[in-house]
Design a protein around this motif. Structure first.
Motif, PDB file in Angstrom:
ATOM      1  N   ARG A 232      20.176 -20.540  -6.157  1.00 20.64           N
ATOM      2  CA  ARG A 232      18.722 -20.517  -6.376  1.00 20.64           C
ATOM      3  C   ARG A 232      18.119 -19.355  -5.610  1.00 20.64           C
ATOM      4  NH1 ARG A 232      17.935 -26.697  -6.091  1.00 20.64           N
ATOM      5  NH2 ARG A 232      18.909 -26.497  -4.071  1.00 20.64           N
ATOM      6  N   ARG A 233      16.949 -18.910  -6.057  1.00 22.61           N
ATOM      7  CA  ARG A 233      16.228 -17.877  -5.307  1.00 22.61           C
ATOM      8  C   ARG A 233      15.610 -18.504  -4.047  1.00 22.61           C
ATOM      9  NH1 ARG A 233      14.870 -13.189  -8.449  1.00 22.61           N
ATOM     10  NH2 ARG A 233      12.995 -12.960  -7.199  1.00 22.61           N
ATOM     11  N   PRO A 234      15.247 -17.673  -3.048  1.00 25.39           N
ATOM     12  CA  PRO A 234      14.863 -18.222  -1.737  1.00 25.39           C
ATOM     13  C   PRO A 234      13.712 -19.232  -1.746  1.00 25.39           C
ATOM     14  CG  PRO A 234      15.264 -15.868  -1.541  1.00 25.39           C
ATOM     15  CD  PRO A 234      15.369 -16.196  -2.998  1.00 25.39           C
ATOM     16  N   ILE A 235      12.634 -18.948  -2.489  1.00 28.62           N
ATOM     17  CA  ILE A 235      11.481 -19.848  -2.405  1.00 28.62           C
ATOM     18  C   ILE A 235      11.817 -21.205  -3.036  1.00 28.62           C
ATOM     19  CG2 ILE A 235       9.055 -20.166  -3.062  1.00 28.62           C
ATOM     20  CD1 ILE A 235       9.520 -17.991  -0.860  1.00 28.62           C
ATOM     21  N   ALA A 236      12.589 -21.168  -4.127  1.00 31.11           N
ATOM     22  CA  ALA A 236      13.047 -22.425  -4.729  1.00 31.11           C
ATOM     23  C   ALA A 236      13.970 -23.161  -3.761  1.00 31.11           C
ATOM     24  CB  ALA A 236      13.760 -22.134  -6.046  1.00 31.11           C
ATOM     25  N   GLU A 237      14.797 -22.404  -3.056  1.00 32.25           N
ATOM     26  CA  GLU A 237      15.693 -23.008  -2.067  1.00 32.25           C
ATOM     27  C   GLU A 237      14.887 -23.616  -0.902  1.00 32.25           C
ATOM     28  OE1 GLU A 237      18.818 -23.559  -2.384  1.00 32.25           O
ATOM     29  OE2 GLU A 237      19.294 -24.167  -0.332  1.00 32.25           O
ATOM     30  N   PHE A 238      13.837 -22.924  -0.491  1.00 26.82           N
ATOM     31  CA  PHE A 238      12.958 -23.461   0.567  1.00 26.82           C
ATOM     32  C   PHE A 238      12.338 -24.783   0.124  1.00 26.82           C
ATOM     33  CE2 PHE A 238      11.551 -19.237   2.806  1.00 26.82           C
ATOM     34  CZ  PHE A 238      12.805 -19.145   3.363  1.00 26.82           C
ATOM     35  N   LEU A 244       8.299 -26.166   2.532  1.00 32.66           N
ATOM     36  CA  LEU A 244       7.057 -25.557   2.029  1.00 32.66           C
ATOM     37  C   LEU A 244       5.882 -26.519   2.128  1.00 32.66           C
ATOM     38  CD1 LEU A 244       8.315 -23.552  -1.070  1.00 32.66           C
ATOM     39  CD2 LEU A 244       8.102 -22.826   1.318  1.00 32.66           C
ATOM     40  N   GLY A 245       4.671 -25.970   2.149  1.00 27.29           N
ATOM     41  CA  GLY A 245       3.462 -26.788   2.223  1.00 27.29           C
ATOM     42  C   GLY A 245       2.340 -26.009   2.855  1.00 27.29           C
ATOM     43  N   PRO A 246       1.159 -26.608   2.949  1.00 22.14           N
ATOM     44  CA  PRO A 246      -0.018 -25.883   3.431  1.00 22.14           C
ATOM     45  C   PRO A 246       0.069 -25.448   4.893  1.00 22.14           C
ATOM     46  CG  PRO A 246      -0.581 -28.134   2.758  1.00 22.14           C
ATOM     47  CD  PRO A 246       0.873 -27.964   2.489  1.00 22.14           C
ATOM     48  N   ARG A 247       1.068 -25.924   5.616  1.00 21.23           N
ATOM     49  CA  ARG A 247       1.175 -25.459   6.994  1.00 21.23           C
ATOM     50  C   ARG A 247       2.408 -24.582   7.209  1.00 21.23           C
ATOM     51  NH1 ARG A 247      -0.609 -29.892  11.195  1.00 21.23           N
ATOM     52  NH2 ARG A 247       0.867 -31.181  10.090  1.00 21.23           N
ATOM     53  N   THR A 248       2.887 -24.003   6.119  1.00 18.03           N
ATOM     54  CA  THR A 248       4.005 -23.061   6.234  1.00 18.03           C
ATOM     55  C   THR A 248       3.524 -21.664   5.848  1.00 18.03           C
ATOM     56  OG1 THR A 248       5.665 -24.750   5.800  1.00 18.03           O
ATOM     57  CG2 THR A 248       6.283 -22.482   5.287  1.00 18.03           C
ATOM     58  N   ILE A 263       5.509 -21.911  -7.282  1.00 20.61           N
ATOM     59  CA  ILE A 263       5.887 -22.876  -6.229  1.00 20.61           C
ATOM     60  C   ILE A 263       4.986 -22.696  -5.006  1.00 20.61           C
ATOM     61  CG2 ILE A 263       7.689 -23.534  -4.574  1.00 20.61           C
ATOM     62  CD1 ILE A 263       9.781 -22.757  -6.733  1.00 20.61           C
ATOM     63  N   LEU A 264       4.771 -21.442  -4.614  1.00 20.91           N
ATOM     64  CA  LEU A 264       3.919 -21.188  -3.437  1.00 20.91           C
ATOM     65  C   LEU A 264       2.505 -21.707  -3.684  1.00 20.91           C
ATOM     66  CD1 LEU A 264       5.045 -17.571  -2.431  1.00 20.91           C
ATOM     67  CD2 LEU A 264       5.627 -19.707  -1.272  1.00 20.91           C
ATOM     68  N   ALA A 265       1.971 -21.400  -4.881  1.00 19.91           N
ATOM     69  CA  ALA A 265       0.605 -21.837  -5.198  1.00 19.91           C
ATOM     70  C   ALA A 265       0.520 -23.366  -5.230  1.00 19.91           C
ATOM     71  CB  ALA A 265       0.167 -21.248  -6.537  1.00 19.91           C
ATOM     72  N   ARG A 266       1.501 -23.987  -5.883  1.00 19.55           N
ATOM     73  CA  ARG A 266       1.473 -25.450  -6.042  1.00 19.55           C
ATOM     74  C   ARG A 266       1.616 -26.159  -4.701  1.00 19.55           C
ATOM     75  NH1 ARG A 266       6.073 -28.003  -6.782  1.00 19.55           N
ATOM     76  NH2 ARG A 266       7.072 -26.325  -7.965  1.00 19.55           N
ATOM     77  N   THR A 267       2.442 -25.632  -3.803  1.00 18.33           N
ATOM     78  CA  THR A 267       2.661 -26.310  -2.524  1.00 18.33           C
ATOM     79  C   THR A 267       1.628 -25.899  -1.471  1.00 18.33           C
ATOM     80  OG1 THR A 267       4.201 -24.567  -1.844  1.00 18.33           O
ATOM     81  CG2 THR A 267       5.156 -26.522  -2.892  1.00 18.33           C
ATOM     82  N   GLY A 268       0.787 -24.915  -1.794  1.00 14.43           N
ATOM     83  CA  GLY A 268      -0.210 -24.456  -0.822  1.00 14.43           C
ATOM     84  C   GLY A 268       0.402 -23.628   0.301  1.00 14.43           C
ATOM     85  N   GLY A 289      -1.955  -8.663  -5.310  1.00 19.24           N
ATOM     86  CA  GLY A 289      -3.105  -8.900  -6.197  1.00 19.24           C
ATOM     87  C   GLY A 289      -2.812 -10.034  -7.163  1.00 19.24           C
ATOM     88  N   LEU A 290      -1.600 -10.030  -7.702  1.00 21.00           N
ATOM     89  CA  LEU A 290      -1.172 -11.081  -8.634  1.00 21.00           C
ATOM     90  C   LEU A 290      -1.042 -12.425  -7.911  1.00 21.00           C
ATOM     91  CD1 LEU A 290      -0.003 -11.861 -11.462  1.00 21.00           C
ATOM     92  CD2 LEU A 290       2.257 -11.290 -10.531  1.00 21.00           C
ATOM     93  N   TYR A 291      -0.440 -12.420  -6.720  1.00 16.00           N
ATOM     94  CA  TYR A 291      -0.301 -13.684  -5.971  1.00 16.00           C
ATOM     95  C   TYR A 291      -1.675 -14.316  -5.751  1.00 16.00           C
ATOM     96  CZ  TYR A 291       4.209 -11.582  -4.352  1.00 16.00           C
ATOM     97  OH  TYR A 291       5.429 -10.964  -4.252  1.00 16.00           O
ATOM     98  N   ARG A 292      -2.637 -13.484  -5.360  1.00 15.72           N
ATOM     99  CA  ARG A 292      -3.982 -14.011  -5.070  1.00 15.72           C
ATOM    100  C   ARG A 292      -4.603 -14.596  -6.337  1.00 15.72           C
ATOM    101  NH1 ARG A 292      -8.102 -11.139  -3.118  1.00 15.72           N
ATOM    102  NH2 ARG A 292      -8.665 -12.359  -1.289  1.00 15.72           N
ATOM    103  N   GLN A 293      -4.446 -13.857  -7.453  1.00 11.97           N
ATOM    104  CA  GLN A 293      -4.968 -14.370  -8.733  1.00 11.97           C
ATOM    105  C   GLN A 293      -4.367 -15.717  -9.086  1.00 11.97           C
ATOM    106  OE1 GLN A 293      -4.116 -11.685 -11.951  1.00 11.97           O
ATOM    107  NE2 GLN A 293      -5.532 -10.153 -11.139  1.00 11.97           N
ATOM    108  N   ARG A 294      -3.097 -15.889  -8.741  1.00 14.24           N
ATOM    109  CA  ARG A 294      -2.400 -17.128  -9.080  1.00 14.24           C
ATOM    110  C   ARG A 294      -2.650 -18.224  -8.036  1.00 14.24           C
ATOM    111  NH1 ARG A 294       2.419 -15.754 -12.189  1.00 14.24           N
ATOM    112  NH2 ARG A 294       3.099 -17.888 -11.818  1.00 14.24           N
ATOM    113  N   GLY A 295      -3.460 -17.944  -7.026  1.00 18.33           N
ATOM    114  CA  GLY A 295      -3.876 -18.985  -6.076  1.00 18.33           C
ATOM    115  C   GLY A 295      -3.049 -19.101  -4.812  1.00 18.33           C
ATOM    116  N   VAL A 296      -2.249 -18.069  -4.516  1.00 19.84           N
ATOM    117  CA  VAL A 296      -1.482 -18.090  -3.267  1.00 19.84           C
ATOM    118  C   VAL A 296      -2.352 -17.502  -2.149  1.00 19.84           C
ATOM    119  CG1 VAL A 296       0.611 -17.273  -2.092  1.00 19.84           C
ATOM    120  CG2 VAL A 296       0.679 -17.794  -4.550  1.00 19.84           C
TER     121      VAL A 296
END
Ligand SMILES: [Zn+2]
Length: 447
Positions: A232-238, A244-248, A263-268, A289-296
């Motif tokens: 798996r790629r790293p963020i999926a592995e995390f 992952l979560g709003p305090r990571t 995943i980053l956006a969904r987990t905050g 710019g894209l990450y921010r648009q997607r809510g990260v």
């Protein structure tokens, strides 16, 4: 009223960074007992009952904005000595041997240096990944800066911190110095830590009800290595490992695919963008710019002195904007207001500090910076429809232009001079510590 933590900062170009693209010009910020009591046009703030009873700082000719959150850095003493290598070779040749030679006293001198340098340039809050961090806590406490301390822990090499030493730091510093100093759980890197360590780190953060900081997806090689090892790629592995979560906060996040952004956006989960480091180590360009648009939530960080080579958040803002413009070939990205938001309110949000700081709003702690706009480099300064101060801050200003810095209402930098510590003594101690570090590293390498 505590007059050492109460001030009327009067008559500047005030950018509250409260979510609106708004400036009060001329505006004022009233600070009472360390907190912001009023922000707005000069006359409106002057009408506040406390305004006549506090010391006044004339901010005319200055921008007034929230302090910066340097949301990824490493205290360190390798500046200018580890040049022109890509990440993994650079780690092996320079950084890891320095870790082996590090002592608590040298580490403390490095934190004094990093926090003093940061504060002088308008940084009021750092997320530092370093070692022997009791010394970092002492440095932050004395200097007066906010510090979130995430030790470099790893179990695949024996020169890092362990979860046991991270636990000891949490026991003493989970929240110290009036909440200014906080300890988190740190994980150096996916490839430096066992799967078991990840699970234990997540449990430790849960037990102490605190945040977690790690590096990831900085280079393409490391993503491929993760896929090879774990499928798996790293963020999926995390996510599978439960960290992952709003305090990571994940530093770098350069090489993400669509699923990982989701995943980053969904987990905050927040990321810290380190454009200068990413350019210098030829790691790549994060699509912020894209990450921010997607809510990260995207914060900004300088990374360490060895990969930057300074801790200047104003300079980092310029890099952040330019790298987006270059990598996307779209000049409309990297807007100055968005970049300022990353360095202030989004940084506070990433660090879980947005209730207390990150913008100039009534009730928040007074973490305030003024930037002197009176030099020839800032001409012209314009108002109204021609307002250009946000662009000046991102593209023209540097740490040298920072005039005053307050944290929780205490004035720690006064007209360009750090007043909470003797910066000459800090520099001299760090110089001696660096010489000792290099001697020790040499004898370890030879021995
Ligand atoms: Zn780093």
């Amino acid at each position: 009223m505590d007059r050492t933590r109460s001030t009327l900062i009067r008559g500047g170009v005030v950018l509250p960074m409260n979510g609106a693209r708004l400036a009060h010009d001329p505006g004022s910020v009233l600070v009472v007992d360390g907190r912001i009591a009023a922000v707005g046009p000069v006359e409106a703030v002057a009408a506040h009952p406390a305004a006549d009873h506090v010391p006044v700082v004339d901010a005319s000719g200055h921008a007034v904005l929230p302090g910066f959150h340097n949301a990824h850095l490493h205290s360190g003493l390798l500046r200018g000595t580890a040049e022109s290598l890509a990440l993994w070779e650079w780690l092996e040749r320079h950084v890891d041997p320095a870790h082996r030679a590090l002592t608590p006293d040298i580490a403390e001198a490095a934190s004094y240096l990093a926090y003093t340098e940061g504060l002088r340039g308008g940084t009021t809050s750092v997320l530092d990944m370093w070692r022997f961090m009791e010394g970092s806590a002492r440095a932050a406490e004395e200097i007066g800066i906010r510090a979130t301390l995430a030790p470099y822990t790893a179990d695949r090499f024996d020169w890092f911190e362990s979860l046991e030493s991270n636990r000891r730091l949490l026991e003493t510093h989970r929240r110290s110095a009036d909440g200014r100093v906080r300890a988190w759980v740190g994980l150096e890197h996916l490839l430096y830590c066992s799967e078991r360590m990840f699970r234990e780190a997540a449990a430790l953060a849960e037990e102490f009800d605190t945040g977690l900081h790690t590096h990831s997806s900085e280079t393409r090689w490391e993503v491929e290595e993760c896929v090879r090892l774990y499928g798996r790629r790293p963020i999926a592995e995390f996510e599978a490992r439960g960290i992952l979560g709003p305090r990571t906060v994940v530093a770098h996040a350069v090489w993400l695919d669509d699923d990982e952004i989701e995943i980053l956006a969904r987990t905050g989960t927040a990321i810290t963008h380190c454009p200068c480091s990413n350019m210098k180590l030829s790691s790549g360009a994060a699509a912020v710019g894209l990450y921010r648009q997607r809510g990260v939530v995207c914060a900004l960080g300088t990374d360490g002195e060895k990969e930057n080579n300074n801790l200047d958040m104003l300079e980092e803002m310029k890099f952040a904007s330019l790298l987006q413009k270059l990598s996307t070939q779209d000049p409309t990205t990297g807007d100055p207001w968005d970049i300022l938001a990353m360095a202030t309110r989004d940084g506070a949000r990433a660090l879980g500090l947005d209730d207390v700081t990150g913008s100039l709003e009534e009730g928040k702690d007074a973490d305030v910076v003024t930037v002197d706009l009176r030099g020839v480099r800032f001409v012209p300064v314009l108002r109204g429809a021609d307002f250009n101060v946000a662009a000046h801050l991102v593209f023209t200003a540097s740490a040298h232009d920072v005039a005053d810095v307050w944290v929780q209402g205490r004035r720690l930098v006064q007209r360009g001079v750090v007043v909470s510590v003797d910066d000459t003594a800090v520099a001299a101690r760090a110089q001696a510590a660096a010489e000792e570090l290099f001697d020790r590293r040499r004898s370890l390498t030879l021995g």
